[in-house]
Design a protein around this motif. Structure first.
Motif, PDB file in Angstrom:
ATOM      1  N   LEU A 285       0.825  -1.201   0.000  1.00  0.00           N
ATOM      2  CA  LEU A 285       0.000   0.000   0.000  1.00  0.00           C
ATOM      3  C   LEU A 285       0.860   1.252   0.000  1.00  0.00           C
ATOM      4  CD1 LEU A 285      -2.613  -1.052   2.731  1.00  0.00           C
ATOM      5  CD2 LEU A 285      -2.860  -1.228   0.244  1.00  0.00           C
ATOM      6  N   LEU A 286       0.302   2.308  -0.566  1.00  0.00           N
ATOM      7  CA  LEU A 286       0.886   3.646  -0.526  1.00  0.00           C
ATOM      8  C   LEU A 286      -0.147   4.590   0.063  1.00  0.00           C
ATOM      9  CD1 LEU A 286       2.752   6.079  -1.359  1.00  0.00           C
ATOM     10  CD2 LEU A 286       1.657   5.950  -3.616  1.00  0.00           C
ATOM     11  N   ALA A 287       0.254   5.388   1.049  1.00  0.00           N
ATOM     12  CA  ALA A 287      -0.608   6.407   1.638  1.00  0.00           C
ATOM     13  C   ALA A 287       0.056   7.766   1.474  1.00  0.00           C
ATOM     14  CB  ALA A 287      -0.860   6.123   3.117  1.00  0.00           C
ATOM     15  N   ALA A 288      -0.749   8.799   1.216  1.00  0.00           N
ATOM     16  CA  ALA A 288      -0.242  10.158   1.080  1.00  0.00           C
ATOM     17  C   ALA A 288      -1.239  11.121   1.702  1.00  0.00           C
ATOM     18  CB  ALA A 288      -0.013  10.510  -0.390  1.00  0.00           C
ATOM     19  N   SER A 289      -0.734  12.106   2.427  1.00  0.00           N
ATOM     20  CA  SER A 289      -1.586  13.104   3.065  1.00  0.00           C
ATOM     21  C   SER A 289      -1.295  14.477   2.465  1.00  0.00           C
ATOM     22  CB  SER A 289      -1.342  13.139   4.579  1.00  0.00           C
ATOM     23  OG  SER A 289      -0.017  13.551   4.861  1.00  0.00           O
ATOM     24  N   GLY A 290      -2.315  15.348   2.489  1.00  0.00           N
ATOM     25  CA  GLY A 290      -2.159  16.658   1.877  1.00  0.00           C
ATOM     26  C   GLY A 290      -2.663  17.783   2.745  1.00  0.00           C
ATOM     27  N   SER A 291      -2.408  18.992   2.277  1.00  0.00           N
ATOM     28  CA  SER A 291      -2.857  20.183   2.997  1.00  0.00           C
ATOM     29  C   SER A 291      -4.368  20.339   2.965  1.00  0.00           C
ATOM     30  CB  SER A 291      -2.191  21.425   2.394  1.00  0.00           C
ATOM     31  OG  SER A 291      -2.529  21.550   1.025  1.00  0.00           O
ATOM     32  N   ASP A 292      -5.058  19.569   2.104  1.00  0.00           N
ATOM     33  CA  ASP A 292      -6.518  19.607   2.058  1.00  0.00           C
ATOM     34  C   ASP A 292      -7.167  18.731   3.124  1.00  0.00           C
ATOM     35  OD1 ASP A 292      -5.891  17.122   1.090  1.00  0.00           O
ATOM     36  OD2 ASP A 292      -7.123  17.255  -0.720  1.00  0.00           O
ATOM     37  N   ARG A 293      -6.362  18.186   4.050  1.00  0.00           N
ATOM     38  CA  ARG A 293      -6.798  17.381   5.189  1.00  0.00           C
ATOM     39  C   ARG A 293      -7.188  15.957   4.813  1.00  0.00           C
ATOM     40  NH1 ARG A 293     -11.288  18.740   7.377  1.00  0.00           N
ATOM     41  NH2 ARG A 293     -12.088  20.110   5.738  1.00  0.00           N
ATOM     42  N   THR A 294      -6.875  15.530   3.604  1.00  0.00           N
ATOM     43  CA  THR A 294      -7.195  14.167   3.201  1.00  0.00           C
ATOM     44  C   THR A 294      -5.972  13.262   3.299  1.00  0.00           C
ATOM     45  OG1 THR A 294      -6.694  14.504   0.852  1.00  0.00           O
ATOM     46  CG2 THR A 294      -8.943  14.991   1.593  1.00  0.00           C
ATOM     47  N   VAL A 295      -6.246  11.968   3.458  1.00  0.00           N
ATOM     48  CA  VAL A 295      -5.237  10.918   3.331  1.00  0.00           C
ATOM     49  C   VAL A 295      -5.757   9.956   2.270  1.00  0.00           C
ATOM     50  CG1 VAL A 295      -4.005   9.029   4.457  1.00  0.00           C
ATOM     51  CG2 VAL A 295      -4.501  11.118   5.723  1.00  0.00           C
ATOM     52  N   ARG A 296      -4.937   9.689   1.250  1.00  0.00           N
ATOM     53  CA  ARG A 296      -5.354   8.835   0.145  1.00  0.00           C
ATOM     54  C   ARG A 296      -4.526   7.554   0.130  1.00  0.00           C
ATOM     55  NH1 ARG A 296      -7.364  12.829  -4.681  1.00  0.00           N
ATOM     56  NH2 ARG A 296      -8.096  14.497  -3.314  1.00  0.00           N
ATOM     57  N   LEU A 297      -5.156   6.483  -0.360  1.00  0.00           N
ATOM     58  CA  LEU A 297      -4.560   5.159  -0.274  1.00  0.00           C
ATOM     59  C   LEU A 297      -4.611   4.480  -1.634  1.00  0.00           C
ATOM     60  CD1 LEU A 297      -3.481   3.255   2.064  1.00  0.00           C
ATOM     61  CD2 LEU A 297      -5.742   2.204   2.021  1.00  0.00           C
ATOM     62  N   TRP A 298      -3.472   3.864  -2.035  1.00  0.00           N
ATOM     63  CA  TRP A 298      -3.371   3.107  -3.282  1.00  0.00           C
ATOM     64  C   TRP A 298      -2.820   1.713  -3.000  1.00  0.00           C
ATOM     65  CZ3 TRP A 298      -2.192   8.239  -2.926  1.00  0.00           C
ATOM     66  CH2 TRP A 298      -2.773   9.115  -3.860  1.00  0.00           C
ATOM     67  N   ALA A 299      -3.196   0.750  -3.852  1.00  0.00           N
ATOM     68  CA  ALA A 299      -2.573  -0.573  -3.877  1.00  0.00           C
ATOM     69  C   ALA A 299      -1.526  -0.583  -4.981  1.00  0.00           C
ATOM     70  CB  ALA A 299      -3.620  -1.653  -4.129  1.00  0.00           C
ATOM     71  N   LEU A 300      -0.347  -1.178  -4.712  1.00  0.00           N
ATOM     72  CA  LEU A 300       0.796  -1.093  -5.627  1.00  0.00           C
ATOM     73  C   LEU A 300       1.174  -2.424  -6.265  1.00  0.00           C
ATOM     74  CD1 LEU A 300       3.167   1.238  -3.558  1.00  0.00           C
ATOM     75  CD2 LEU A 300       1.386   1.870  -5.192  1.00  0.00           C
ATOM     76  N   ASP A 301       0.411  -3.474  -6.068  1.00  0.00           N
ATOM     77  CA  ASP A 301       0.868  -4.788  -6.504  1.00  0.00           C
ATOM     78  C   ASP A 301       0.703  -5.049  -7.993  1.00  0.00           C
ATOM     79  OD1 ASP A 301       1.249  -5.041  -3.798  1.00  0.00           O
ATOM     80  OD2 ASP A 301       0.656  -7.145  -3.771  1.00  0.00           O
ATOM     81  N   GLY A 302      -0.192  -4.371  -8.685  1.00  0.00           N
ATOM     82  CA  GLY A 302      -0.415  -4.607 -10.100  1.00  0.00           C
ATOM     83  C   GLY A 302       0.521  -3.815 -10.973  1.00  0.00           C
ATOM     84  N   PRO A 303       0.341  -3.909 -12.289  1.00  0.00           N
ATOM     85  CA  PRO A 303       1.179  -3.132 -13.204  1.00  0.00           C
ATOM     86  C   PRO A 303       0.970  -1.632 -13.063  1.00  0.00           C
ATOM     87  CG  PRO A 303      -0.564  -4.285 -14.392  1.00  0.00           C
ATOM     88  CD  PRO A 303      -0.570  -4.826 -13.005  1.00  0.00           C
ATOM     89  N   GLU A 304      -0.206  -1.209 -12.576  1.00  0.00           N
ATOM     90  CA  GLU A 304      -0.499   0.196 -12.326  1.00  0.00           C
ATOM     91  C   GLU A 304      -1.018   0.349 -10.900  1.00  0.00           C
ATOM     92  OE1 GLU A 304      -0.128   2.787 -14.406  1.00  0.00           O
ATOM     93  OE2 GLU A 304       0.570   1.582 -16.108  1.00  0.00           O
ATOM     94  N   PRO A 305      -0.686   1.453 -10.221  1.00  0.00           N
ATOM     95  CA  PRO A 305      -1.269   1.686  -8.894  1.00  0.00           C
ATOM     96  C   PRO A 305      -2.789   1.803  -8.993  1.00  0.00           C
ATOM     97  CG  PRO A 305       0.601   3.147  -9.286  1.00  0.00           C
ATOM     98  CD  PRO A 305       0.294   2.494 -10.593  1.00  0.00           C
ATOM     99  N   VAL A 306      -3.485   1.274  -8.003  1.00  0.00           N
ATOM    100  CA  VAL A 306      -4.947   1.300  -7.971  1.00  0.00           C
ATOM    101  C   VAL A 306      -5.408   2.083  -6.747  1.00  0.00           C
ATOM    102  CG1 VAL A 306      -7.049  -0.092  -7.808  1.00  0.00           C
ATOM    103  CG2 VAL A 306      -5.099  -0.922  -9.150  1.00  0.00           C
TER     104      VAL A 306
END
Length: 344
Positions: A285-306
């Motif tokens: 997994l990849l998580a990223a947080s921003g100044s807009d107060r959100t935290v977003r999550l992606w799965a990285l196991d496939g050919p493209e992040p989901v």
């Protein structure tokens, strides 16, 4: 909140929290219970930089740096987290700059190198004046001269071992430049463009080049994630060309493998889960947080992040850390929360 770092104490998972008031808290990861009285770092002002370092004897050490740079109040304390007290001498200030009449500025970010050099545990720190200094955690002395310099200064450091197992270090700065260093030979292997504006976050991407359907195969690889003021998240999958000890650079004209749209505004923090490339039971997994107060999550196991999900917090998250493949620790405002994450 300066940092939230997962660790283990007596085999149990804990979270180490560095606060802006200069204290360091050790809490049980599951219950949130405070396990001991907060460590009082002993420096003046807020905690400017923080890192955990596991030395050879197995004790977990916390490295805490205050916000002031003058030698009279400089304090880079070393604490034994397990015992809750100081552990030997503090790290010395880079006083050679002061003797020249040049204030060196405070340490803005710290990281412990995963791979020792000559058996000696090392710590890297970026100074507000732009230089990257290395300290020997065993002797509590500077390790040679500064490794390099960023103008006007480095915002992020990441310990990222070389493909041959040697000590490597990533650094990123205000001008969107990312440098990769061979710490043992004290040489910059490559410099990359990390977007527009400052690069504010770096995270390892350990399974780069080894995913099902990857567009790049073979060779020794370095994978990492960068993000910053432009709101984009770049995923790098780098490959050595020849012997890195004898080439001028690591790669030439390298571009990121993936570019993800992040939060609306600067990305403040990023984190990934660690897993073996052969582990099919756990999704990276990849998580990223921003100044807009959100935290977003992606799965990285496939050919493209989901993209998987996002959540909105009361305040922007300044620090993220996965405590295990399904638990994300988030520091926002004066609070720390642990969220259960995973695929739908």
């Amino acid at each position: 909140m300066t940092a939230v770092v997962p660790a283990r104490r007596a085999g149990a998972p804990v979270v180490v929290i560095a606060s802006v008031d200069g204290s360091v808290h050790l809490r049980d990861r599951s219950s949130g219970q405070l396990l001991q009285e907060p460590l009082r770092a002993g420096h003046h002002g807020a905690t400017n930089a923080f890192a955990l370092a596991p030395p050879p004897n197995g004790a977990t050490l916390a490295l805490v740096v205050g916000e002031y740079a003058h030698p009279a109040v400089w304090h880079a304390g070393v604490w034994n987290v397990d015992r809750g007290k100081s552990h030997g001498k503090p790290l010395p200030a880079p006083s050679r700059h002061w003797r020249r009449g040049m204030p060196f500025g405070p340490v803005t970010v710290l990281t412990a190198l995963e791979v020792p050099v000559g058996g000696e545990p090392l710590v890297a720190g970026a100074i507000a004046s732009g230089e990257i200094c290395i300290w020997n955690l065993h002797t509590r002395q500077h390790w040679w001269k500064p490794l390099g310099r960023h103008y006007p200064g480095a915002n992020a450091l990441l310990s990222l071992p070389l493909p041959d197992g040697g000590p490597g270090l990533l650094s990123a700065d205000e001008n969107s430049e990312i440098a990769y260093w061979d710490v043992g030979s004290r040489r910059c292997l490559t410099k990359l463009g990390g977007g527009t504006g400052a690069v504010l976050a770096l995270a390892a991407w350990p399974t780069a080049g080894a995913r099902a359907g990857s567009a790049r195969t073979g060779g020794d690889r370095i994978g990492f994630v960068s993000a910053g003021e432009d709101g984009l998240i770049r995923m790098w999958d780098l490959q050595y060309e020849g012997d890195p000890l004898h080439e001028e650079g690591l790669l030439h004209e390298q571009s990121p493998l993936h570019v993800l749209t992040g939060p609306a505004g600067p990305v403040l923090a990023a984190a990934t889960t660690a897993k073996a490339a052969t582990d099919t039971e756990v999704v990276q997994l990849l998580a990223a947080s921003g100044s807009d107060r959100t935290v977003r999550l992606w799965a990285l196991d496939g050919p493209e992040p989901v993209w998987l999900d996002s959540l909105t917090l009361p305040y922007p998250a300044q620090t993220l850390a996965f405590t295990d493949p399904h638990s994300l620790c988030v520091g926002f405002g004066n609070d720390v929360a642990v969220f259960t994450v995973g695929t739908p």
